[in-house]
Design an enzyme around this catalytic site. Structure first.
Site, PDB file in Angstrom:
ATOM      1  N   GLU A 317      44.203  24.509  31.252  1.00 16.57           N
ATOM      2  CA  GLU A 317      44.538  24.380  32.672  1.00 16.57           C
ATOM      3  C   GLU A 317      43.688  23.293  33.349  1.00 16.57           C
ATOM      4  O   GLU A 317      42.989  23.546  34.337  1.00 16.57           O
ATOM      5  CB  GLU A 317      44.398  25.736  33.367  1.00 16.57           C
ATOM      6  CG  GLU A 317      45.357  26.773  32.772  1.00 16.57           C
ATOM      7  CD  GLU A 317      45.337  28.123  33.469  1.00 16.57           C
ATOM      8  OE1 GLU A 317      44.315  28.458  34.084  1.00 16.57           O
ATOM      9  OE2 GLU A 317      46.363  28.838  33.381  1.00 16.57           O
ATOM     10  N   LYS A 391      42.298  36.832  25.247  1.00 10.95           N
ATOM     11  CA  LYS A 391      43.070  37.697  26.147  1.00 10.95           C
ATOM     12  C   LYS A 391      43.888  38.700  25.334  1.00 10.95           C
ATOM     13  O   LYS A 391      44.384  38.362  24.260  1.00 10.95           O
ATOM     14  CB  LYS A 391      44.000  36.874  27.041  1.00 10.95           C
ATOM     15  CG  LYS A 391      43.244  36.071  28.107  1.00 10.95           C
ATOM     16  CD  LYS A 391      44.168  35.463  29.164  1.00 10.95           C
ATOM     17  CE  LYS A 391      43.344  34.643  30.158  1.00 10.95           C
ATOM     18  NZ  LYS A 391      44.113  34.139  31.302  1.00 10.95           N
ATOM     19  N   ASP A 396      49.402  36.020  29.532  1.00 12.11           N
ATOM     20  CA  ASP A 396      48.413  35.999  30.603  1.00 12.11           C
ATOM     21  C   ASP A 396      48.438  37.280  31.440  1.00 12.11           C
ATOM     22  O   ASP A 396      48.871  37.255  32.592  1.00 12.11           O
ATOM     23  CB  ASP A 396      48.699  34.779  31.506  1.00 12.11           C
ATOM     24  CG  ASP A 396      47.544  34.472  32.423  1.00 12.11           C
ATOM     25  OD1 ASP A 396      46.498  35.113  32.286  1.00 12.11           O
ATOM     26  OD2 ASP A 396      47.702  33.578  33.278  1.00 12.11           O
ATOM     27  N   GLU A 424      45.646  40.661  39.118  1.00  9.45           N
ATOM     28  CA  GLU A 424      46.408  39.456  39.465  1.00  9.45           C
ATOM     29  C   GLU A 424      47.917  39.685  39.373  1.00  9.45           C
ATOM     30  O   GLU A 424      48.651  39.411  40.317  1.00  9.45           O
ATOM     31  CB  GLU A 424      45.988  38.308  38.540  1.00  9.45           C
ATOM     32  CG  GLU A 424      46.784  37.028  38.775  1.00  9.45           C
ATOM     33  CD  GLU A 424      46.322  35.872  37.907  1.00  9.45           C
ATOM     34  OE1 GLU A 424      45.406  36.060  37.086  1.00  9.45           O
ATOM     35  OE2 GLU A 424      46.887  34.773  38.069  1.00  9.45           O
TER      36      GLU A 424
HETATM   37  O1  GCW Z   1      46.282  33.343  34.717  1.00 12.96           O
HETATM   38  C1  GCW Z   1      45.403  32.388  34.960  1.00 12.96           C
HETATM   39  C2  GCW Z   1      44.984  32.603  36.348  1.00 12.96           C
HETATM   40  C3  GCW Z   1      43.929  31.607  36.704  1.00 12.96           C
HETATM   41  C4  GCW Z   1      42.766  31.768  35.720  1.00 12.96           C
HETATM   42  C5  GCW Z   1      43.293  31.613  34.305  1.00 12.96           C
HETATM   43  C6  GCW Z   1      42.213  31.849  33.258  1.00 12.96           C
HETATM   44  C7  GCW Z   1      40.471  31.349  36.157  1.00 12.96           C
HETATM   45  O2  GCW Z   1      46.096  32.489  37.195  1.00 12.96           O
HETATM   46  O3  GCW Z   1      43.516  31.851  38.019  1.00 12.96           O
HETATM   47  O4  GCW Z   1      41.761  30.841  35.984  1.00 12.96           O
HETATM   48  O5  GCW Z   1      44.310  32.519  34.074  1.00 12.96           O
HETATM   49  O6  GCW Z   1      42.162  32.953  32.718  1.00 12.96           O
HETATM   50  O7  GCW Z   1      41.450  30.951  32.979  1.00 12.96           O
END
Ligand code: GCW
Length: 699
Positions: A317, A391, A396, A424
């Protein structure tokens, strides 16, 4: 709702004081007989030995006993208490390191208890043992263990436990039990739903020391031993946390955490050698870069004894990383690991690496594959002090995902499971969603059918915090249970979600049986309820872009983020099979891979994650996909309204502030669940043209 409670009466104010302490409020035990029983043991407190963690244990036991039983214990100093063997003075709570206590004058009173030694407990384990004269021994293998013993004993008192004949031995399942904050230097929290940052405020660090100390107590009470205080997205200001003029402030926070057995970690910017060090490169194989990290790290340890290490989000990202220099993630992680190794530090390297600039027209590229594709070839290539943080699902933190195959694939690399406590994608602490049932499913997942569960392979736990400056810590009061439960599971993943929930309810809301029965049902049902009105059958997303709150079926459909559902007039879902799709299903061990490969054997709840199917496909439940979507959206919205009704049914047994605060959120949830229901049902009716078999209102 957030911030201080103005204009409350005296009684409410007393409750409010406790309320700010979350599950460590130490409200006086109402049952007089129980109080007398506990008081017989808790009248005297003896701390054997000295040290910061022991001092924290002493303070905690004193305030817990004072609060729960109504009077402080008599503190007997080690030197003047030779009589604890049963003669004058009577029983006592004796807290200390196991080996110190075993060799002390207090050992005789424990004859029947045959106290375990430090080896049996390990550095973080503890024992709670009843002695011959009614005394209770709280023993740690190391100092942290003694602190955990104190909190373990306090939990027994708070939950109405029997404290006679105790023979408890506890050792944490994992050495790393971590919470990651996504806190920014300006005081905001990325994906934070409970106010601002506890640690940062407009560029200042550690201004709220009292609250940070309470935070450390709460964390220690559930066994958390590592905390990263800043966001993995490290911007310019947070890059400077490693700078000379910031480190002393970070050190003040670290001191408070250390007294509660918690190591402070920093998230670092992989490009820090350029942005902070003024070098021309951050290439991990460049000697000048490695030297910069070595020197910087040495300075960190000079200021912060016991510093934990670095958390790194690289090549993810838009964050910088080793790919820029044609290097791989082992090159990057190992370079940092070498800088930390001499000091005993650890690199926590995140595996959340994927292409976030994908073309939605391209159906071959699959974000779900990314972590496995990047990291499996590197298995065994990492230093011993590198932990890969993975994760729990391949995408996500959606409400339903399969377990990440990378967790099961890596065999020669240390790994930690990454969970997201902050909600989230699960209602942002405005909706109730107790996450433990979902986490338990992840931990119990046995992909190869060989009894090698995720809980067995995870070397540690890390989770994104849901905490902020709100008076109740988590925005939604009931979201505290996710924080509490995360710590309890990281200590012992075999604990049932329901038992943990009941502990939290008793500690945070009190011993009322009707409250406990009602709230535990609300908690235990809440994840299934949330799942049933949001994105169906594992397909995920369907949220508003950016903030991710509320329904938007096509919100991410034509985006570059790799998050698609591919609904058309005939069907929906992502083909991730080996035969005709992206091949993702093939990343699992054979048993799971073949189950996921076919729509006939794929579990219903993940059908649309693995397959693109027509709307009239029959599920194992006997319903068609489209009818399942309609039915569960209607039921989900009704059940969300039921959560509100359940809460209302215990209104009289709750402090009015607690009742009103939670009620406001539940009322919003019920209304918002209807919005989810109507948008999703309408969308799929319009796409498919297939009416609801029960003829309910769809727009
Ligand atoms: O899902 C995404 C989130 C981001 C987050 C990212 C991550 C901190 O929307 O806000 O960034 O995962 O886990 O790095």
């Amino acid at each position: 709702m957030n911030g201080r409670y103005e204009g409350c009466g005296k009684e409410e104010r007393a409750v409010y004081g406790e309320y700010e302490q979350a599950w460590l409020g130490y409200r006086r035990i109402e049952d007089g007989a129980l109080r007398v029983k506990y008081a017989a043991v808790c009248g005297r407190l003896i701390v054997v030995g000295a040290g910061t963690e022991l001092e924290s244990a002493r303070l905690e036991l004193r305030s817990a006993i004072a609060g729960l039983l109504g009077s402080e214990p008599e503190e007997v100093s080690d030197a003047e208490s030779a009589d604890v063997g049963g003669v004058p003075g009577g029983p006592a709570i004796i807290v200390g390191l196991a080996d110190t206590v075993r060799e002390s004058r207090y050992a005789p009173a424990s004859a029947a208890a045959d106290l375990p030694d430090a080896d049996a407990l390990g550095s973080e384990g503890y024992a709670i043992r009843s002695g011959t004269n009614g005394s209770v021994y709280l023993l740690g293998g190391g100092a942290k263990g003694a602190l955990y013993a104190a909190f373990g004993f306090i939990r027994m008192l708070q939950t109405g436990g029997d404290i006679g004949g105790l023979r408890i031995l506890e050792r944490p399942a994992y050495p790393l039990r971590m919470i990651d904050h996504w806190d920014n230097a300006d005081g905001t929290v990325e994906r934070g739903y409970a106010g601002g940052s506890l640690f940062f405020d407009g560029g200042r660090i550690g201004e709220r020391m009292g609250r940070i100390r309470d935070y450390a107590r709460l964390q220690a009470s559930i066994g958390i031993n590592a905390v990263a205080i800043n966001n993995v997205n490290v911007h310019a200001e947070e890059t400077r946390l490693l700078a000379q003029d910031r480190l002393d402030d970070v050190a003040r926070v670290a001191d408070v955490l250390r007294a509660y057995g918690i190591a402070l970690y920093l998230s670092v910017n992989f490009a820090a050698p350029i942005e902070l060090g003024g070098l021309g490169t951050a290439d991990p194989l460049d000697p000048a870069v490695a030297a910069w990290w070595r020197e910087t790290t040495a300075e960190v340890y000079r200021r912060i004894p016991g510093f934990g290490g670095y958390v790194v989000k690289a090549d993810s990202e838009h964050r910088p990383g080793p790919f820029t220099y044609g290097r791989n993630h082992a090159d990057g992680a190992n370079m940092l690991a070498d800088a930390l190794a001499t000091h005993g530090g650890t690199v926590i390297w995140r595996c959340f690496v994927y292409d976030c600039r994908q073309d939605w027209r391209d159906r071959r590229t699959d974000r779900a594959r990314a972590a496995y594709d990047h990291f499996m070839p590197l298995d065994g290539a990492f230093r011993d002090n590198v932990v890969l943080q993975i994760k729990h699902g391949p995408m996500d933190f959606q409400v339903r995902e399969p377990v990440s195959p990378l967790l099961l694939g890596l065999r020669r690399t240390r790994i930690a499971l990454e969970l997201q406590i902050t909600q989230e994608y699960t209602g942002q602490q405005r909706h109730l969603c107790y996450l433990l049932p979902m986490w338990k499913e992840v931990l119990d997942f046995d992909a190869a059918g060989d009894d090698r569960k995720v809980a067995d392979v995870a070397g540690g736990f890390a989770a994104v915090s849901n905490i902020g400056t709100d008076a109740n810590w988590t925005g939604h009061l009931l979201a505290q249970a996710n924080w509490y439960g995360y710590g309890r599971l990281a200590w012992d993943p075999s604990l049932p979600a329901e038992a943990i929930g009941r502990e939290w309810i008793r500690m945070a809301l009190g011993p009322d049986a009707a409250v406990e029965e009602t709230v535990i049902r609300m908690l235990m049902d809440s994840h299934a309820i949330y799942e049933s009105y949001t994105a169906p059958l594992g397909v995920g997303w369907m949220v508003q872009p950016n903030h991710h709150y509320g329904p938007s079926v096509d919100g991410y459909e034509y985006s570059p983020w790799g998050t698609y559902h591919y609904a058309d007039r005939d069907g929906i879902g992502v083909d991730r099979t080996v035969a005709t799709g992206t091949g993702y299903a093939g990343q699992y061990p054979a048993a799971a891979a073949s189950a996921y490969e076919s729509p006939q054997t794929c579990p219903d709840e993940l059908l649309l994650f693995f397959h693109h199917v027509p709307y009239d496909t029959r599920l194992k439940s006997g319903k068609t996909v489209i009818q399942h979507i309609y039915d569960t959206r209607f039921e989900g919205a009704d059940r969300a309204a039921g959560l509100l009704a359940a809460w209302d049914s215990i209104a009289d047994s709750l402090p009015s502030r607690t009742y009103v605060e939670v009620r406001t959120r539940l009322a919003h949830q019920a209304e918002h669940a209807r919005e989810w229901r109507d948008q999703l049902n309408t969308y799929f009716y319009r796409k498919s043209g297939i009416p609801d078999a029960l003829g309910r209102t769809i727009y």
